[in-house]
Enzyme design. Structure first.
Site, PDB file in Angstrom:
ATOM      1  N   ASP A   1       0.849  -1.191   0.000  1.00  0.00           N
ATOM      2  CA  ASP A   1       0.000   0.000   0.000  1.00  0.00           C
ATOM      3  C   ASP A   1       0.883   1.240   0.000  1.00  0.00           C
ATOM      4  O   ASP A   1       1.792   1.344   0.821  1.00  0.00           O
ATOM      5  CB  ASP A   1      -0.880   0.031   1.253  1.00  0.00           C
TER       6      ASP A   1
ATOM      7  N   ASP B   1     -13.657  -6.832  -5.934  1.00  0.00           N
ATOM      8  CA  ASP B   1     -13.883  -7.072  -4.505  1.00  0.00           C
ATOM      9  C   ASP B   1     -15.263  -7.704  -4.365  1.00  0.00           C
ATOM     10  O   ASP B   1     -16.264  -7.091  -4.740  1.00  0.00           O
ATOM     11  CB  ASP B   1     -13.843  -5.754  -3.724  1.00  0.00           C
TER      12      ASP B   1
END
Lengths: 232, 268
Positions: free
Chosen positions: B11, B130
């Protein structure tokens, strides 16, 4: 034409043909790490002066050929090949050296390696996807200066749906297994062509590119001898 | 020969790695280049940088980061997060990313996939999905009318926004539009360390012909092997088990190899 820097170390000039397709920076940076003065260029003069030439390529065969032609680089590329200087084609840049591709049957390739780019045979065993998008082991068929120091079965990164099938099988210097035996690298005189991406294959790929830089440096120093004699 | 890939996910915000800074021997644990080089050394097959930069004003730092990574890291890497337009994708790819991943913007406007693929090719377009398993109580309250209540539903905005779209249908549609790879995250499992949602993986692996990256829920190295053997994934993504120094990529590959999966051995 070579640059000397630092003192005593000859850095061969390598022209990386820049004709507006995807990511070519990695190849340039990897060659620089290997000791070259690598330049992204579409300038025929730079290409003509270079000690070695790299033809990268990504995307579709026809689109790459169109882009190469509209950038005015087809003839400079062919001239570089016929000059005898070290020449390296990578991925679609390798495919473009063939006559034609089943991907875009109407498009004409450079015709340096007689043969056809064919789809990877379908109906692969369960679990194998097309494209092959993964690292795979190279089976070296014929020793080549570019394979020096890579070990017996080096791992390299592949992204492709087609592979080269040359008219003369003897030009295949390495294969890889993906459902069937696919041709992975080719050698025709001064031309080396790789289906895999050495610039994305970590230390193994960097070693192969360093070998190419070394070949360029050797070739430059050999061809430089007459020049020196003339100037002396 | 199918060779499963192991992909650490990093990230980043404002060009810095913001999670997983537990390597004690790094000079600058937030430096994406240093972390990427470390994972390369451990045998990572690819890397994914997920840009969680809140403000689009700060995208320039992400692009600068992509430049630096591309100049110094010689394994393939994908950049995802906030890719909303063809121009966003173009900037990342021209900066040196090998692939971009699209998620929310592609669900909202599937033509984004077609546009990126037309210019750069399928091989550089990862569609991230997702998905959350539908529960029967959704049938009673809050389910989208006309949408079946079995299977899995696509969520947007990092798992917060339901769409009513069946995840298996979206996966096949994304591939039809040209996506060259799918990155499938189970929102039910993400962060739980209970392992991948293997039923979800298998449901999609069985109907698409592009590589499938499994994500969400990895707690042990055995989970990675399960994703390939039982889930049918071509690649496995993990974040925390690598970042926090619990396991190395090399250890992951040893476990996967012992489970009969072919992997590229770590370089060292």
């Amino acid at each position: 034409m070579t640059a000397v820097s630092p003192p005593g170390v000859v850095r061969p000039l390598i022209a990386v043909l820049d004709y507006g397709i995807g990511n070519v920076h990695s190849a340039q940076k990897a060659l620089e790490r290997g000791g070259a003065d690598a330049q992204l260029t579409a300038d025929p003069e730079v290409i003509g002066d270079a000690d070695g030439v790299v033809l990268p390529g990504v995307g579709a065969f026809g689109a790459c050929m169109d882009a190469l032609r509209s950038s005015g680089l087809e003839q400079p590329a062919l001239d570089a090949v016929s000059s005898g200087r070290p020449f390296l084609g990578i991925c679609v840049g390798m495919q473009m050296l063939f006559d034609r591709s089943e991907e875009n049957p109407g498009a004409r390739g450079l015709g340096v390696i007689p043969g056809t780019i064919r789809w990877i045979p379908t109906e692969p065993p369960a679990g194998l996807k097309i494209p092959q998008m993964q690292w795979n082991r190279l089976d070296v068929v014929t020793a080549d200066p570019l394979f020096v120091g890579l070990g017996e079965e080096p791992w390299l990164y592949f992204v492709h749906s087609l592979h080269g099938v040359p008219n003369d099988p003897a030009v295949v210097v390495a294969t890889t297994e993906y459902g069937s035996t696919l041709n992975a690298a080719f050698r025709v005189d001064n031309v080396f062509a790789a289906q895999f991406h050495p610039e994305k294959s970590s230390t193994t790929g960097l070693a192969l590119l360093s070998n190419f830089v070394e070949v360029c440096a050797r070739s430059a120093s050999t061809s430089a001898v007459p020049d020196n004699e003339v100037s002396a | 020969m199918k060779v499963a890939r192991v992909i650490p996910c990093l990230d980043v915000a404002d060009g810095r790695v913001v999670k997983g800074t537990n390597f004690v021997d790094l000079r600058d644990a937030g430096d994406p280049v240093e972390l990427a080089a470390r994972y390369d050394l451990e045998g990572a097959d690819e890397l994914i940088f997920l840009d969680i930069t809140a403000s689009s004003d700060n995208r320039a730092t992400t692009i600068e980061m992509v430049h630096r990574v591309a100049a110094q890291v010689y394994i393939p890497f994908t950049v995802g997060g906030g890719i909303r337009t063809l121009e966003d994708a173009r900037r990342m790819l021209r900066a040196g990313a090998d692939k971009v991943s699209v998620n929310t913007a592609a669900v909202q406007r599937p033509g984004l996939i077609t546009e990126i693929v037309a210019e750069f090719g399928s091989q550089c377009l990862v569609c991230a999905i997702d998905a959350r398993r539908r529960r029967s109580d959704l049938d009673v309250k809050g389910a989208t009318p006309g949408v079946p209540t079995d299977g899995w539903e696509v969520y947007l905005h990092g798992g917060r926004t339901p769409t009513g779209i069946n995840a298996v249908h979206w996966a096949t549609e994304a591939v039809r539009l040209g996506a060259g790879e799918l990155l499938l995250t189970s929102m039910d499992r993400d962060g739980t360390r209970e392992g991948f949602d293997l039923d979800l993986l298998r449901s999609i692996a069985d109907v698409v012909n592009v590589p499938l990256i499994a994500s969400g829920g990895v707690g042990t190295l055995g989970h990675l092997a399960d994703g390939v053997v039982e889930g049918g994934a071509d690649a496995v993504l993990a974040a925390s088990i690598f970042h926090f120094g619990e396991h190395t990529v090399a250890e992951a590959k040893n476990v996967m190899g012992a489970a009969g999966i072919t992997v590229r051995p770590a370089a060292v």
